[in-house]
Design an enzyme around this catalytic site. Structure first.
Site, PDB file in Angstrom:
ATOM      1  N   ASP A  98      -7.158   3.021  -3.284  1.00 29.34           N
ATOM      2  CA  ASP A  98      -7.936   3.024  -2.041  1.00 29.34           C
ATOM      3  C   ASP A  98      -8.198   4.467  -1.625  1.00 29.34           C
ATOM      4  OD1 ASP A  98      -9.107   2.605   0.406  1.00 29.34           O
ATOM      5  OD2 ASP A  98      -7.381   1.615   1.337  1.00 29.34           O
ATOM      6  N   ASN A 151     -10.355   5.369   0.998  1.00 30.02           N
ATOM      7  CA  ASN A 151     -10.732   5.529   2.415  1.00 30.02           C
ATOM      8  C   ASN A 151     -11.871   6.541   2.587  1.00 30.02           C
ATOM      9  OD1 ASN A 151      -7.431   4.864   2.913  1.00 30.02           O
ATOM     10  ND2 ASN A 151      -8.919   3.768   4.185  1.00 30.02           N
ATOM     11  N   ASP A 177     -14.083  -1.949   2.114  1.00 30.64           N
ATOM     12  CA  ASP A 177     -13.207  -2.156   3.277  1.00 30.64           C
ATOM     13  C   ASP A 177     -13.989  -1.702   4.515  1.00 30.64           C
ATOM     14  OD1 ASP A 177     -11.343  -1.841   5.328  1.00 30.64           O
ATOM     15  OD2 ASP A 177      -9.877  -0.717   4.181  1.00 30.64           O
ATOM     16  N   LYS A 221      -0.910  -0.827  -4.494  1.00 29.20           N
ATOM     17  CA  LYS A 221      -2.153  -0.114  -4.167  1.00 29.20           C
ATOM     18  C   LYS A 221      -1.786   1.334  -3.894  1.00 29.20           C
ATOM     19  CE  LYS A 221      -4.767  -0.060   0.179  1.00 29.20           C
ATOM     20  NZ  LYS A 221      -5.530  -0.910   1.124  1.00 29.20           N
ATOM     21  N   LEU A 222      -2.445   2.232  -4.613  1.00 28.78           N
ATOM     22  CA  LEU A 222      -2.195   3.658  -4.413  1.00 28.78           C
ATOM     23  C   LEU A 222      -3.310   4.246  -3.569  1.00 28.78           C
ATOM     24  CD1 LEU A 222      -1.238   4.835  -8.036  1.00 28.78           C
ATOM     25  CD2 LEU A 222       0.290   4.066  -6.202  1.00 28.78           C
ATOM     26  N   LYS A 223      -2.924   4.955  -2.528  1.00 22.61           N
ATOM     27  CA  LYS A 223      -3.912   5.714  -1.772  1.00 22.61           C
ATOM     28  C   LYS A 223      -4.293   6.928  -2.613  1.00 22.61           C
ATOM     29  CE  LYS A 223      -4.218   3.548   2.225  1.00 22.61           C
ATOM     30  NZ  LYS A 223      -5.517   3.043   2.701  1.00 22.61           N
ATOM     31  N   LYS A 254     -10.382  -7.426   6.946  1.00 29.28           N
ATOM     32  CA  LYS A 254      -9.421  -7.072   7.996  1.00 29.28           C
ATOM     33  C   LYS A 254      -9.980  -7.637   9.286  1.00 29.28           C
ATOM     34  CE  LYS A 254      -7.776  -2.654   6.237  1.00 29.28           C
ATOM     35  NZ  LYS A 254      -8.094  -1.227   6.241  1.00 29.28           N
ATOM     36  N   GLU A 286     -11.067   0.702  -3.857  1.00 35.94           N
ATOM     37  CA  GLU A 286     -11.432   0.327  -2.496  1.00 35.94           C
ATOM     38  C   GLU A 286     -12.107   1.500  -1.783  1.00 35.94           C
ATOM     39  OE1 GLU A 286      -7.940  -1.219  -0.606  1.00 35.94           O
ATOM     40  OE2 GLU A 286      -8.805  -1.171   1.401  1.00 35.94           O
ATOM     41  N   SER A 302       0.859  -1.175   0.000  1.00 35.37           N
ATOM     42  CA  SER A 302       0.000   0.000   0.000  1.00 35.37           C
ATOM     43  C   SER A 302       0.898   1.228   0.000  1.00 35.37           C
ATOM     44  CB  SER A 302      -0.874  -0.033   1.265  1.00 35.37           C
ATOM     45  OG  SER A 302      -1.643   1.140   1.363  1.00 35.37           O
ATOM     46  N   GLY A 356      -4.721  -4.617   5.802  1.00 36.27           N
ATOM     47  CA  GLY A 356      -3.757  -4.438   6.881  1.00 36.27           C
ATOM     48  C   GLY A 356      -3.986  -3.134   7.612  1.00 36.27           C
TER      49      GLY A 356
HETATM   50  O1  SMG Z   1      -0.870  -2.768   6.733  1.00 43.56           O
HETATM   51  O2  SMG Z   1       0.047  -2.217   4.871  1.00 43.56           O
HETATM   52  C1  SMG Z   1      -0.783  -2.052   5.750  1.00 43.56           C
HETATM   53  C2  SMG Z   1      -1.740  -0.893   5.630  1.00 43.56           C
HETATM   54  C3  SMG Z   1      -2.558  -1.006   4.418  1.00 43.56           C
HETATM   55  O3  SMG Z   1      -3.530   0.831   3.327  1.00 43.56           O
HETATM   56  C4  SMG Z   1      -3.559   0.109   4.271  1.00 43.56           C
HETATM   57  N1  SMG Z   1      -4.492   0.221   5.220  1.00 43.56           N
HETATM   58  O4  SMG Z   1      -7.720   1.417   4.389  1.00 43.56           O
HETATM   59  O5  SMG Z   1      -6.711  -0.322   3.765  1.00 43.56           O
HETATM   60  C5  SMG Z   1      -6.720   0.715   4.393  1.00 43.56           C
HETATM   61  C6  SMG Z   1      -5.527   1.222   5.162  1.00 43.56           C
HETATM   62  C7  SMG Z   1      -5.853   1.683   6.526  1.00 43.56           C
HETATM   63  C8  SMG Z   1      -4.672   2.232   7.245  1.00 43.56           C
HETATM   64  S1  SMG Z   1      -5.072   3.037   8.713  1.00 43.56           S
HETATM   65  C9  SMG Z   1      -3.651   3.992   9.033  1.00 43.56           C
HETATM   66 MG    MG Z   2      -8.681   0.367   2.767  1.00 43.49          MG
END
Ligand code: SMG
Ligand code: MG
Length: 369
Positions: A190, A192, A240, A162-164, A264, A215, A136, A292
């Site tokens: 993703d 969020n 998610d 995966k790109l935020k 998760k 996502e 990520s 994760g």
């Molecule tokens: O564990 O590599 C990891 C994090 C992966 O992007 C990740 N998690 O929404 O999927 C998600 C985010 C939540 C992170 S909360 C700081």
């Molecule tokens: Mg996510």
């Protein structure tokens, strides 16, 4: 078995570089562990909550408070009738607080499985000995910086990027990564929850990049909105934050809102509920993958066991310890040929290293029966 005490440990673990999402930027990962002491031995688990209620409504201080005031007293009361499987029904009356419940259930499940000399992977019915690993990638300050990070991760062997994304950091970064790293790269995004129902045309522009999935583009409570989006765009919609139980997963699938599901364990209340979501999804033909929460080795070990189940057909956010940490709190998980080995020892199959706990712990507190 019987629960005698639980140690709640808070740790501040520095990250190698800041991890920025649409809702926060963190340099130090604040972690809470549950360390269960039972009459058959001890167990370990990581709480998936963040220090602030930004990813979900849960946060560390709140999770510890609900464990101490409400959840643990009920588990102590079970006396010799405690089993990992009895925890969710016992705590069902307490609404929500799934990350707190997951940490307690997992620490006790770890103790139970260690005593039975069974690995978590075996308990879950997992079939793989190693799992493909995705990474990520946080929101960056520039496209150049993003290119460097992606190139570095691909050189390490990660099989999926995966790109935020967030409004203003979506079309251009995805286009750049697609153009620089080619059409064969497994690529997903993703958000969020950073977009709204007014952004569907903007999100449709991402269709040209042949993404594996998008996502959680919009508000987690707007499941119907995700179904409408899934109808509108080509990119598969993956949920998610919205998926907090097997019941919600079933409904989201039926509604057409979840074409893919990120599981998760922390978000859904533990590994037993995660297995139910896996089963519901497999029965409906919906692919799942393991998400994760920047877990240290303690949380990552258990996630790897889950990711080895047969329905996990997409690479997870189960990266190596070195993705986030200069020093992990267990023996590090390493990437070999784009994969990470699933622990085979009893329980979660790995132990924390006491000296490293001491280095990063900011508080340790015992709660006793
Ligand atoms: O564990 O590599 C990891 C994090 C992966 O992007 C990740 N998690 O929404 O999927 C998600 C985010 C939540 C992170 S909360 C700081
Ligand atoms: Mg996510």
């Amino acid at each position: 078995m019987k629960l005698e005490a639980v140690e709640l440990i808070r740790l501040n673990v520095p990250l190698k570089s800041a991890f920025r999402t649409s809702f926060s930027s963190v340099n130090v990962h604040e972690v809470v562990w549950a360390h269960a002491i039972t009459d058959v031995g001890e167990g370990w688990a990581e709480c998936g909550a963040n220090d602030r209620p930004d990813y979900s409504s849960e946060y560390h201080t709140g999770a510890m408070a609900v464990m101490k005031q409400f959840l643990l007293p009920d588990l102590f009361k079970l006396g010799n009738d405690l089993t990992a499987e009895s925890i969710a029904p016992t705590l069902f009356w307490a609404k929500g607080h799934r990350m707190a419940k997951a940490a307690l259930e997992t620490s006790i499940l770890d103790a139970q499985l260690r005593a039975a000399n069974t690995s978590l992977a075996t308990y879950l019915g997992s079939t793989k000995t190693r799992v493909p690993s995705g990474v990520s990638v946080g929101i960056m300050n520039s496209l150049e910086e993003l290119e460097q990070f992606v190139a570095g991760y691909l050189a390490e062997g990660y099989v999926r990027i995966k790109l935020k994304i967030e409004p203003g950091w979506d079309y251009e970064p995805v286009k750049m990564v697609r153009e620089k790293f080619g059409d064969d790269l497994l690529l997903q995004v993703d958000a969020n929850t950073a977009y709204t129902r007014d952004d569907f045309d903007l999100l449709k522009r991402l269709d040209e990049f042949n993404l594996l999935l998008i996502e959680q583009p919009i508000n987690e409570e707007d499941v119907l909105g995700h179904a409408k989006l899934a109808d509108y765009i080509e990119t598969p919609v993956c949920l998610d934050e919205s998926i907090i139980s097997a019941d919600i997963a079933r409904d989201a699938i039926e509604l057409g809102a979840a074409e893919i599901i990120n599981i998760k364990p922390s978000r859904v209340g533990g590994y037993i509920e995660s297995k139910k979501i896996h089963d519901v999804s497999v029965a409906a033909g919906i692919p799942v993958w393991c998400g994760g929460m920047l877990e240290t080795g303690i949380g990552r070990a258990a996630n790897l066991a889950l990711a080895a189940m047969p329905g996990f057909t997409l690479p997870g956010d189960t990266s190596a310890s070195s993705r986030y940490f200069e020093t992990d709190l267990t023996e590090p998980f390493v990437l070999v040929d784009g994969h990470i080995d699933v622990p085979t020892g009893p329980g979660i199959g790995i132990d924390p290293i006491p000296e490293i706990i001491e280095r990063f712990a900011v508080s340790r507190e015992w709660v006793r029966a």
